[in-house]
Design a protein around this motif. Sequence first.
Motif, PDB file in Angstrom:
ATOM      1  N   ARG A 249     -15.567  -0.794   2.211  1.00  0.00           N
ATOM      2  CA  ARG A 249     -14.485  -0.223   1.671  1.00  0.00           C
ATOM      3  C   ARG A 249     -14.315   1.248   2.098  1.00  0.00           C
ATOM      4  O   ARG A 249     -15.574   1.968   1.954  1.00  0.00           O
ATOM      5  N   ALA A 250     -13.265   1.814   2.402  1.00  0.00           N
ATOM      6  CA  ALA A 250     -13.109   2.878   3.033  1.00  0.00           C
ATOM      7  C   ALA A 250     -12.900   4.032   1.635  1.00  0.00           C
ATOM      8  O   ALA A 250     -12.288   3.744   0.756  1.00  0.00           O
ATOM      9  N   ARG A 251     -13.680   5.003   1.885  1.00  0.00           N
ATOM     10  CA  ARG A 251     -13.589   6.183   0.742  1.00  0.00           C
ATOM     11  C   ARG A 251     -12.361   6.877   1.303  1.00  0.00           C
ATOM     12  O   ARG A 251     -12.557   7.852   2.331  1.00  0.00           O
ATOM     13  N   ILE A 252     -11.458   6.966   0.514  1.00  0.00           N
ATOM     14  CA  ILE A 252     -10.257   7.756   0.650  1.00  0.00           C
ATOM     15  C   ILE A 252     -10.008   8.982  -0.250  1.00  0.00           C
ATOM     16  O   ILE A 252     -10.277   8.905  -1.453  1.00  0.00           O
ATOM     17  N   GLY A 253      -9.466  10.128   0.444  1.00  0.00           N
ATOM     18  CA  GLY A 253      -8.901  10.882  -0.574  1.00  0.00           C
ATOM     19  C   GLY A 253      -7.407  11.240  -0.125  1.00  0.00           C
ATOM     20  O   GLY A 253      -6.961  10.868   0.694  1.00  0.00           O
ATOM     21  N   ILE A 254      -6.626  11.691  -1.275  1.00  0.00           N
ATOM     22  CA  ILE A 254      -5.279  12.144  -0.950  1.00  0.00           C
ATOM     23  C   ILE A 254      -5.071  13.537  -1.127  1.00  0.00           C
ATOM     24  O   ILE A 254      -5.428  14.193  -2.088  1.00  0.00           O
ATOM     25  N   ILE A 255      -4.335  14.173  -0.222  1.00  0.00           N
ATOM     26  CA  ILE A 255      -3.829  15.715  -0.495  1.00  0.00           C
ATOM     27  C   ILE A 255      -2.546  15.612  -0.577  1.00  0.00           C
ATOM     28  O   ILE A 255      -1.798  15.437   0.247  1.00  0.00           O
ATOM     29  N   GLY A 256      -1.888  16.102  -1.670  1.00  0.00           N
ATOM     30  CA  GLY A 256      -0.746  16.149  -1.965  1.00  0.00           C
ATOM     31  C   GLY A 256      -0.125  15.114  -2.927  1.00  0.00           C
ATOM     32  O   GLY A 256      -0.323  14.168  -2.389  1.00  0.00           O
ATOM     33  N   LEU A 257      -0.088  15.255  -4.245  1.00  0.00           N
ATOM     34  CA  LEU A 257       0.372  14.088  -5.177  1.00  0.00           C
ATOM     35  C   LEU A 257       1.792  14.364  -5.321  1.00  0.00           C
ATOM     36  O   LEU A 257       1.882  14.241  -6.906  1.00  0.00           O
ATOM     37  N   GLY A 258       2.871  14.632  -4.549  1.00  0.00           N
ATOM     38  CA  GLY A 258       4.055  14.436  -4.937  1.00  0.00           C
ATOM     39  C   GLY A 258       4.562  12.952  -5.101  1.00  0.00           C
ATOM     40  O   GLY A 258       3.550  12.105  -5.143  1.00  0.00           O
ATOM     41  N   MET A 259       5.849  12.823  -4.790  1.00  0.00           N
ATOM     42  CA  MET A 259       6.134  11.132  -5.038  1.00  0.00           C
ATOM     43  C   MET A 259       5.450  10.302  -4.068  1.00  0.00           C
ATOM     44  O   MET A 259       5.059   9.445  -4.387  1.00  0.00           O
ATOM     45  N   ILE A 260       5.501  10.670  -2.674  1.00  0.00           N
ATOM     46  CA  ILE A 260       5.104   9.918  -2.058  1.00  0.00           C
ATOM     47  C   ILE A 260       3.326   9.792  -1.747  1.00  0.00           C
ATOM     48  O   ILE A 260       2.799   8.781  -1.694  1.00  0.00           O
ATOM     49  N   GLY A 261       2.674  10.788  -2.251  1.00  0.00           N
ATOM     50  CA  GLY A 261       1.162  11.166  -2.676  1.00  0.00           C
ATOM     51  C   GLY A 261       0.982   9.872  -3.879  1.00  0.00           C
ATOM     52  O   GLY A 261      -0.126   9.238  -3.854  1.00  0.00           O
ATOM     53  N   LYS A 262       1.864   9.943  -4.741  1.00  0.00           N
ATOM     54  CA  LYS A 262       1.802   9.216  -5.917  1.00  0.00           C
ATOM     55  C   LYS A 262       1.746   7.635  -5.415  1.00  0.00           C
ATOM     56  O   LYS A 262       1.038   6.758  -6.013  1.00  0.00           O
ATOM     57  N   ALA A 263       2.590   7.324  -4.498  1.00  0.00           N
ATOM     58  CA  ALA A 263       3.053   6.015  -4.001  1.00  0.00           C
ATOM     59  C   ALA A 263       1.669   5.673  -3.466  1.00  0.00           C
ATOM     60  O   ALA A 263       1.284   4.577  -3.561  1.00  0.00           O
ATOM     61  N   HIS A 264       1.198   6.532  -2.525  1.00  0.00           N
ATOM     62  CA  HIS A 264      -0.125   6.085  -1.811  1.00  0.00           C
ATOM     63  C   HIS A 264      -1.499   5.756  -2.827  1.00  0.00           C
ATOM     64  O   HIS A 264      -2.125   4.828  -2.481  1.00  0.00           O
ATOM     65  N   LEU A 265      -1.366   6.745  -3.979  1.00  0.00           N
ATOM     66  CA  LEU A 265      -2.496   6.389  -4.841  1.00  0.00           C
ATOM     67  C   LEU A 265      -2.223   5.140  -5.499  1.00  0.00           C
ATOM     68  O   LEU A 265      -3.444   4.160  -5.693  1.00  0.00           O
ATOM     69  N   GLY A 266      -1.302   4.732  -6.037  1.00  0.00           N
ATOM     70  CA  GLY A 266      -0.886   3.220  -6.701  1.00  0.00           C
ATOM     71  C   GLY A 266      -1.217   2.308  -5.790  1.00  0.00           C
ATOM     72  O   GLY A 266      -1.824   1.197  -6.013  1.00  0.00           O
ATOM     73  N   VAL A 267      -0.664   2.411  -4.456  1.00  0.00           N
ATOM     74  CA  VAL A 267      -1.069   1.174  -3.328  1.00  0.00           C
ATOM     75  C   VAL A 267      -2.537   0.956  -3.063  1.00  0.00           C
ATOM     76  O   VAL A 267      -3.128   0.065  -3.096  1.00  0.00           O
ATOM     77  N   LEU A 268      -3.212   2.348  -2.783  1.00  0.00           N
ATOM     78  CA  LEU A 268      -4.543   2.327  -2.315  1.00  0.00           C
ATOM     79  C   LEU A 268      -5.519   1.960  -3.695  1.00  0.00           C
ATOM     80  O   LEU A 268      -6.493   0.917  -3.301  1.00  0.00           O
ATOM     81  N   GLN A 269      -5.316   1.902  -4.687  1.00  0.00           N
ATOM     82  CA  GLN A 269      -5.999   1.477  -5.860  1.00  0.00           C
ATOM     83  C   GLN A 269      -5.630   0.133  -5.938  1.00  0.00           C
ATOM     84  O   GLN A 269      -6.629  -0.511  -6.869  1.00  0.00           O
ATOM     85  N   GLN A 270      -4.928  -0.793  -5.302  1.00  0.00           N
ATOM     86  CA  GLN A 270      -4.545  -1.989  -5.278  1.00  0.00           C
ATOM     87  C   GLN A 270      -5.238  -2.669  -4.084  1.00  0.00           C
ATOM     88  O   GLN A 270      -4.933  -3.893  -3.871  1.00  0.00           O
ATOM     89  N   THR A 271      -5.761  -1.888  -2.992  1.00  0.00           N
ATOM     90  CA  THR A 271      -6.159  -2.288  -1.690  1.00  0.00           C
ATOM     91  C   THR A 271      -7.696  -2.650  -1.731  1.00  0.00           C
ATOM     92  O   THR A 271      -8.576  -1.683  -2.021  1.00  0.00           O
ATOM     93  N   GLU A 272      -8.028  -4.073  -1.424  1.00  0.00           N
ATOM     94  CA  GLU A 272      -9.500  -4.422  -1.342  1.00  0.00           C
ATOM     95  C   GLU A 272     -10.210  -3.607  -0.620  1.00  0.00           C
ATOM     96  O   GLU A 272     -11.557  -3.394  -1.138  1.00  0.00           O
ATOM     97  N   ASN A 273     -10.029  -3.101   0.643  1.00  0.00           N
ATOM     98  CA  ASN A 273     -10.865  -2.659   1.476  1.00  0.00           C
ATOM     99  C   ASN A 273     -10.779  -1.151   1.274  1.00  0.00           C
ATOM    100  O   ASN A 273     -11.150  -0.199   2.156  1.00  0.00           O
TER     101      ASN A 273
END
Length: 355
Positions: free
Chosen positions: A3-27
Amino acid sequence: MARARIGIIGLGMIGKAHLGVLQQTENAEVVAISDPTEPARAFAAARNVKAHDDYRKMLDGERLDGVVIGTPNAEHVPVALDCVARGIAALVEKPIAETVESARQLCEAAEAKDVPILVGHHRRHNPAVQAVRKAVAEGVIGKPAIATVMYTQLKPDSYFNLGWRRDKASGGPILINLIHEIDLVRYVFGEIDSLQAVSASAVRGFEVEDTAAVLLRFRSGALGTISLSDTAATPFTWDLASGEFDQMTDTTDKLKRQKVSSHVFAGSEGSLTLPDVRHFSYRGDGEPGWLSELSEDALAITPASAYRLQAAHFARVALRQEAPVISGRDGMRTLEATLAVKTAAASGSAVKLAG
């Protein structure tokens, strides 16, 4: 599974979208986010994600394989360079940079340290786009002749409450929306040789354009047109026809998907549409042509969220298991063509792209 350890920089609309998707991503595992605003950090904390107020603290204090950069455009390159300096793979939201020169600087720095850059042109991961690209490459439509693209929809007045969206330097549908269409036609029809364009701001009267028309010449000899407007009340746009808005926001309040084609790729033996992957060709007896009946079928695809596929791909890129589907250099070529539209519209002359 690694599993890749991921950080997100910037939590606007697209950052929130990435957060939601990544939290449902197995790897993938979202280790932390960084955002200077308290509401964004509270949003992350409510989802059990550690939050930093300074992205450098996150880069230095967390063990990360990859970082998603969802900051304002002007910050893409400086933030990505800080990731590269630490050997951390980056998913840079589109556009990769504000200028070709700064994009090149980032690419050279990443190549020097062998750090992968994935540019966030999510449509490349869409099964429909991949199927049409494959069909064109396999000669399903014969010799490519013309691509016809429509991005014509009405953005609400409230969309422009953010002042930068009215600003000539960073707003307008050319820089915000057309870049996706440029990347898609490059991906399906190949490199662009030259282009011409006109733009207008007659409807809203803002400093920045609200409408543009683009004429493309591909290196293959095929031509293309793009009709672009964010003030046109039509359903003929990828956003309304593909269902990707719902994939990005992942809310229960779903938009009704418009059953229209926004893209047509036509050649000497047939044509293909997107996002509905229809295939038209002449299959009967006799000479094919305008007096013959066109047959219609559809390419076989398995629908899937482009954002989720992108997330899983980025995790593999961050773990150095795969090369990026769209690298920094590739994203730079899309940026160059998009900025050339601005130049062509301002000059009234055709612009030839670099080889």
